[in-house]
Design a protein around this motif. Structure first.
Motif, PDB file in Angstrom:
ATOM      1  N   VAL A   9       1.031  -1.133   0.008  1.00  0.00           N
ATOM      2  CA  VAL A   9      -0.046   0.058   0.095  1.00  0.00           C
ATOM      3  C   VAL A   9       0.911   1.198  -0.117  1.00  0.00           C
ATOM      4  N   THR A  10       0.215   2.412  -0.357  1.00  0.00           N
ATOM      5  CA  THR A  10       0.698   3.768  -0.339  1.00  0.00           C
ATOM      6  C   THR A  10       1.573   4.177   0.997  1.00  0.00           C
ATOM      7  N   GLY A  11       2.557   4.572   1.076  1.00  0.00           N
ATOM      8  CA  GLY A  11       3.212   4.940   2.292  1.00  0.00           C
ATOM      9  C   GLY A  11       3.877   3.943   3.233  1.00  0.00           C
ATOM     10  N   SER A  12       4.016   2.746   2.670  1.00  0.00           N
ATOM     11  CA  SER A  12       4.452   1.651   3.435  1.00  0.00           C
ATOM     12  C   SER A  12       5.817   1.485   3.407  1.00  0.00           C
ATOM     13  N   LYS A  46       8.085   1.676   0.587  1.00  0.00           N
ATOM     14  CA  LYS A  46       8.663   0.799  -0.457  1.00  0.00           C
ATOM     15  C   LYS A  46      10.146   1.568  -1.032  1.00  0.00           C
ATOM     16  N   THR A  47      10.430   2.923  -0.934  1.00  0.00           N
ATOM     17  CA  THR A  47      11.412   3.622  -1.367  1.00  0.00           C
ATOM     18  C   THR A  47      12.760   3.049  -0.424  1.00  0.00           C
ATOM     19  N   VAL A  48      12.704   2.777   0.711  1.00  0.00           N
ATOM     20  CA  VAL A  48      13.669   2.203   1.743  1.00  0.00           C
ATOM     21  C   VAL A  48      13.948   0.981   1.158  1.00  0.00           C
ATOM     22  N   ALA A  49      12.856   0.182   0.777  1.00  0.00           N
ATOM     23  CA  ALA A  49      13.004  -1.367   0.396  1.00  0.00           C
ATOM     24  C   ALA A  49      13.621  -1.506  -0.765  1.00  0.00           C
ATOM     25  N   SER A  54       5.317  -0.774  -6.800  1.00  0.00           N
ATOM     26  CA  SER A  54       4.191  -0.108  -6.729  1.00  0.00           C
ATOM     27  C   SER A  54       3.176  -0.563  -5.785  1.00  0.00           C
ATOM     28  N   ALA A  55       2.292   0.253  -5.352  1.00  0.00           N
ATOM     29  CA  ALA A  55       0.993   0.102  -4.713  1.00  0.00           C
ATOM     30  C   ALA A  55      -0.011  -0.511  -5.392  1.00  0.00           C
ATOM     31  N   THR A  56       0.083  -0.594  -6.826  1.00  0.00           N
ATOM     32  CA  THR A  56      -0.865  -1.038  -7.737  1.00  0.00           C
ATOM     33  C   THR A  56      -0.373  -1.695  -8.816  1.00  0.00           C
ATOM     34  N   ARG A  83       1.475  10.104  -7.494  1.00  0.00           N
ATOM     35  CA  ARG A  83       2.071   8.939  -6.944  1.00  0.00           C
ATOM     36  C   ARG A  83       3.596   9.269  -6.465  1.00  0.00           C
ATOM     37  N   GLY A  84       3.713   8.549  -5.486  1.00  0.00           N
ATOM     38  CA  GLY A  84       4.982   8.439  -4.834  1.00  0.00           C
ATOM     39  C   GLY A  84       5.572   9.737  -4.120  1.00  0.00           C
ATOM     40  N   ILE A  85       4.780  10.815  -4.242  1.00  0.00           N
ATOM     41  CA  ILE A  85       5.293  12.099  -3.517  1.00  0.00           C
ATOM     42  C   ILE A  85       4.860  11.819  -2.088  1.00  0.00           C
ATOM     43  N   ASP A  86       6.108  12.195  -1.411  1.00  0.00           N
ATOM     44  CA  ASP A  86       6.126  11.778   0.144  1.00  0.00           C
ATOM     45  C   ASP A  86       6.195  12.989   0.900  1.00  0.00           C
ATOM     46  N   ILE A  87       5.206  13.642   1.382  1.00  0.00           N
ATOM     47  CA  ILE A  87       5.255  14.825   2.525  1.00  0.00           C
ATOM     48  C   ILE A  87       4.274  14.355   3.477  1.00  0.00           C
ATOM     49  N   PRO A  88       5.229  13.978   4.557  1.00  0.00           N
ATOM     50  CA  PRO A  88       4.774  13.535   5.876  1.00  0.00           C
ATOM     51  C   PRO A  88       3.467  14.199   6.538  1.00  0.00           C
ATOM     52  N   GLU A  89       3.497  15.665   6.580  1.00  0.00           N
ATOM     53  CA  GLU A  89       2.542  16.450   6.992  1.00  0.00           C
ATOM     54  C   GLU A  89       1.268  16.663   6.471  1.00  0.00           C
ATOM     55  N   GLY A 138      -3.386   8.261  -1.217  1.00  0.00           N
ATOM     56  CA  GLY A 138      -2.220   7.895  -0.498  1.00  0.00           C
ATOM     57  C   GLY A 138      -1.161   8.654  -0.199  1.00  0.00           C
ATOM     58  N   ARG A 139      -1.274  10.080  -0.642  1.00  0.00           N
ATOM     59  CA  ARG A 139      -0.349  11.173  -0.409  1.00  0.00           C
ATOM     60  C   ARG A 139      -0.794  11.338   1.189  1.00  0.00           C
ATOM     61  N   THR A 140      -1.802  10.994   1.753  1.00  0.00           N
ATOM     62  CA  THR A 140      -1.912  11.145   3.095  1.00  0.00           C
ATOM     63  C   THR A 140      -2.151   9.877   3.836  1.00  0.00           C
ATOM     64  N   GLY A 141      -2.192   9.630   5.210  1.00  0.00           N
ATOM     65  CA  GLY A 141      -1.975   8.490   6.001  1.00  0.00           C
ATOM     66  C   GLY A 141      -0.917   7.619   5.695  1.00  0.00           C
ATOM     67  N   ARG A 142       0.266   8.122   5.576  1.00  0.00           N
ATOM     68  CA  ARG A 142       1.366   7.371   5.202  1.00  0.00           C
ATOM     69  C   ARG A 142       2.030   7.191   6.391  1.00  0.00           C
ATOM     70  N   ALA A 143       2.907   5.966   6.409  1.00  0.00           N
ATOM     71  CA  ALA A 143       3.803   5.317   7.516  1.00  0.00           C
ATOM     72  C   ALA A 143       3.060   5.487   8.821  1.00  0.00           C
TER      73      ALA A 143
HETATM   74  N1  ATP Z   1      10.863   1.668   8.591  1.00  0.00           N
HETATM   75  C1  ATP Z   1      10.365   2.797   8.723  1.00  0.00           C
HETATM   76  N2  ATP Z   1       9.771   3.334   9.732  1.00  0.00           N
HETATM   77  C2  ATP Z   1       9.153   4.566   9.916  1.00  0.00           C
HETATM   78  N3  ATP Z   1       8.916   5.266   8.690  1.00  0.00           N
HETATM   79  C3  ATP Z   1       9.389   4.668   7.632  1.00  0.00           C
HETATM   80  C4  ATP Z   1      10.189   3.453   7.754  1.00  0.00           C
HETATM   81  N4  ATP Z   1      10.355   3.298   6.215  1.00  0.00           N
HETATM   82  C5  ATP Z   1       9.900   4.276   5.474  1.00  0.00           C
HETATM   83  N5  ATP Z   1       9.313   5.168   6.312  1.00  0.00           N
HETATM   84  C6  ATP Z   1       8.762   6.625   6.015  1.00  0.00           C
HETATM   85  O1  ATP Z   1       7.286   6.275   5.490  1.00  0.00           O
HETATM   86  C7  ATP Z   1       7.180   7.027   4.267  1.00  0.00           C
HETATM   87  C8  ATP Z   1       6.530   6.581   3.186  1.00  0.00           C
HETATM   88  O2  ATP Z   1       7.610   5.925   2.544  1.00  0.00           O
HETATM   89  P1  ATP Z   1       7.728   5.650   0.901  1.00  0.00           P
HETATM   90  O3  ATP Z   1       7.493   7.148   0.412  1.00  0.00           O
HETATM   91  O4  ATP Z   1       8.844   4.868   0.519  1.00  0.00           O
HETATM   92  O5  ATP Z   1       6.309   4.979   0.698  1.00  0.00           O
HETATM   93  P2  ATP Z   1       5.998   4.104  -0.664  1.00  0.00           P
HETATM   94  O6  ATP Z   1       5.415   2.752  -0.125  1.00  0.00           O
HETATM   95  O7  ATP Z   1       6.837   4.455  -1.586  1.00  0.00           O
HETATM   96  O8  ATP Z   1       4.568   5.083  -1.178  1.00  0.00           O
HETATM   97  P3  ATP Z   1       3.818   5.276  -2.553  1.00  0.00           P
HETATM   98  O9  ATP Z   1       3.283   4.116  -2.880  1.00  0.00           O
HETATM   99  O10 ATP Z   1       3.051   6.237  -2.199  1.00  0.00           O
HETATM  100  O11 ATP Z   1       5.093   5.783  -3.292  1.00  0.00           O
HETATM  101  C9  ATP Z   1       8.326   8.122   4.275  1.00  0.00           C
HETATM  102  O12 ATP Z   1       8.037   9.174   4.829  1.00  0.00           O
HETATM  103  C10 ATP Z   1       9.501   7.380   4.929  1.00  0.00           C
HETATM  104  O13 ATP Z   1      10.406   8.163   5.381  1.00  0.00           O
END
Ligand code: ATP
Length: 598
Positions: free
Chosen positions: A52-55, A57-60, A203-205, A332-338, A359-364
């Motif tokens: 799902v969005t905001g889960s 994936k980027t760090v993954a 991707s989330a989809t 898609r993808g834009i990550d602005i936590p607030e 999915g631009r909100t309700g992230r992480a």
């Molecule tokens: N292990 C973690 N613990 C806490 N926060 C995390 C962790 N890994 C990533 N985050 C934070 O979660 C937020 C969402 O991450 P990311 O942008 O990678 O989501 P995504 O799954 O790629 O979403 P999307 O599908 O919308 O692109 C980011 O602000 C990131 O810093």
């Protein structure tokens, strides 16, 4: 959540400096998608990841990229000049830039003796050319490239850069990259890369890409799907509200002014609707009709890259009470936590995009609210349509009373400047065209659209002439000559507030008038002349014919008289027979004469 998401329990031993980076970023535990993906992708597996969005994936994918690059560096097999190791593709400049930021954030923790590891961003800008990118690459020698397909392809095709050492390819928002808009460029890039490489699709989809994913040349990919019963994250609350089209703008302003939020993103259907509503909201702010501390930004695909990236940076770094009016370019993808509120002024053309926007909100695991506006009439069916796709929406009451004066205010604003009037028409026309592109075409039907209500929403003064309206709007509802105001407006007198534009318009008007006058005069003259010449031509032919006949008769009669005198023996013949005989003689003589004239 999985049982143990502690970084210590990760089934892959990550570099100590990467672990330091994770701790400094405050990522106390892994997210489920990270726990599943990092060991596989850092090892020797191709992966297809849906979560799902905001889960996270980027760090993954960023950790496996760094792990692989560092292994290359530590093994002593330094990259040859003009070669690179990893390529990350994403569909937008904003997202590419954001991914590079995440990579660079980690790289700050990379010890000097290990590095240097570098990344380079490849997106189209008006400031730098492909040649500049190639020069920067040759000078900096980055191992990791991040960019959008078009620019990356131009960069690789420029000839100087060698792609034979690329061992890792990541497609972020892979379903988008494999769709019709990017397919060709991505395929060309894939042809330029070595077959012996690892590939990761994220991707989330991703399921919506279907069989397209196999065109990326992956070998026995591992599918990682981290999903709950519904497709949206649990921390995200999605609602819908049914409105009369003409009330939508008022309702949006009501939310922006009266609901408490930190950052809000409002999605509009087209670039021109963003610029149009943005300028009206700006005007309302100046005239004190919006709450004082509201900061409004606009972002869309027709802006220069530097301006797009700049706006996003500003919106990211502002504090509370800011609103970004945008299109799917920032979906898609834009990550602005607030960001804690997302509003969809109109549903997007696909259900995937609906999820990405929300999915631009309700992230992480932060809580967030997304509200979708639906036009009353037929669009309510969209809720069931989404439910079938496992997207749950709650109904929300529109607790507000539309102000009848609002439309007048809007109209007065438009009447101040012809540019606004033209802008309103462009935005309206673009919306109708956008509407025809919905994939759920049985719900979003041009036939059922409330053309007048939407015209009021866009503050239109007059309906434009377009086939969609002529075909679908009932005759009884069609306003006289398209006017939505009474009395109609003299468009020749409707001026631009910009003096230069107004001068050009008046000049144009004068020229058009002159040309029209000339045309009118010409056509009148032509009509007159045509009538006269046709009549005279007809008269002349009639007169001529009469004269000729009379002349002929006279000649024949003269001849007869002459012959009567010459030959008395034939006196008894009927003159008529004689006439006939003479006629015959004459005609044969005429024929002979004609022949001899040759
Ligand atoms: N292990 C973690 N613990 C806490 N926060 C995390 C962790 N890994 C990533 N985050 C934070 O979660 C937020 C969402 O991450 P990311 O942008 O990678 O989501 P995504 O799954 O790629 O979403 P999307 O599908 O919308 O692109 C980011 O602000 C990131 O810093």
């Amino acid at each position: 959540m999985a049982k143990s998401l502690s970084w210590d329990d990760l089934k892959y031993e990550i570099q100590p400096w990467i672990r330091t980076a994770i701790d400094s970023l405050g990522f106390e535990t892994m997210t489920p998608v990270q726990a599943s993906t990092i060991p596989m992708f850092s090892g020797n597996k191709d992966v297809v990841v849906e979560s799902v969005t905001g889960s996270g994936k980027t760090v993954a994918f960023v950790i496996p990229i760094l792990e692989k690059v560092i292994k290359e560096v530590l093994s002593g097999s330094a990259l040859r000049k003009a070669h690179f190791h990893t390529l990350v593709l994403s569909p937008t400049r904003e997202l590419s830039s954001q991914i590079q930021d995440v990579i660079d954030t980690f790289l700050k923790f990379c010890p000097e003796e290990t590095g240097p590891i570098k990344s380079q961003l490849l997106v189209g800008t008006s400031i730098s050319s492909v040649r500049d990118d190639v020069n920067a690459f040759m000078e900096k020698r980055p191992q990791i490239l991040v960019g959008t397909p078009g620019r990356v392809l131009d960069f690789l095709k420029a000839g100087a850069v060698k792609s034979t050492s690329c061992g890792l390819l990541v497609l972020d928002e892979a379903d988008k990259l494999l769709d019709i808009n990017f397919e060709k460029d991505v395929e060309s890039i894939l042809h330029l890369l070595p077959k012996q490489r690892r590939t990761g699709l994220f991707s989330a989809t991703i399921s919506s890409a279907g069989n397209q994913i196999f065109r990326t040349g992956m070998r026995n990919p591992v599918k990682i799907a981290v999903k709950s019963k519904v497709q949206n994250p649990e921390s995200l609350n999605i609602s819908y509200v049914v409105l009369q089209p003409e009330d939508k703008l008022q309702y949006l302003l009501n939310i922006l002014n009266h609901i408490r939020y930190r950052k809000c993103i409002v999605y509009f259907p087209t670039c021109v609707s963003v610029t149009y509503f943005y300028s009206f909201i700006k005007y309302l702010s100046q005239s004190g009709d919006m709450k004082d501390d509201l900061e409004t930004y606009s972002l869309h695909g027709k802006l220069q890259t530097s301006s797009r990236l700049g706006t996003l940076k500003k919106f990211t770094s502002t504090f509370n009470n800011s609103v970004l009016l945008t299109t799917d370019v920032a979906a898609r993808g834009i990550d602005i936590p607030e960001v804690d509120l997302v509003i969809q002024f109109d549903p997007p053309t696909s259900s995937e995009m609906f999820l990405h926007r929300c999915g631009r909100t309700g992230r992480a695991n932060r809580s967030g609210k997304a509200i979708a506006f639906l036009n009353a009439g037929r669009e309510e069916d969209y809720v069931n349509f989404l439910q079938v796709k496992q997207i749950e929406l709650n109904e929300m009451e529109a607790n507000f009373r539309p102000n009848a004066e609002f439309y007048n205010k809007f109209k007065l604003w438009i009447l101040q400047d012809r540019a606004r009037f033209e802008h309103s028409i462009k935005a309206y026309v673009a919306f109708i065209r956008y509407y025809s592109k919905h994939t759920a075409s049985s719900i979003f039907r041009l036939r059922s659209l409330d053309y007048i209500g939407i015209a009021r929403l866009y503050g239109l003064i007059r309906l434009p002439r377009m086939p969609e309206i002529t075909k679908n709007l009932e005759d009884s509802k069609m306003p006289i000559d398209g006017w939505l105001v009474n009395p109609a407006i003299d468009l020749d007198q409707f001026a631009f507030s910009n003096q230069q534009m107004e001068r050009a318009r008046l000049e144009n008007l004068k020229k058009t008038k002159e040309v029209n006058d000339q045309k009118k005069l010409k056509s009148e003259l032509k009509k007159k002349n045509a009538a006269w010449s046709n009549k005279t031509a007809a008269k002349e032919t009639k007169g001529e014919r009469k004269l000729k006949l009379a002349q002929k008769r006279k000649i024949i009669e003269d001849r007869i008289a002459q012959e009567e005198k010459e030959d008395e023996s034939e006196a008894e013949d009927d003159w008529k027979d004689m006439v006939r005989r003479k006629k015959k003689q004459k005609s044969s003589a005429a024929v002979q004469g004609l022949f001899s004239n040759l």
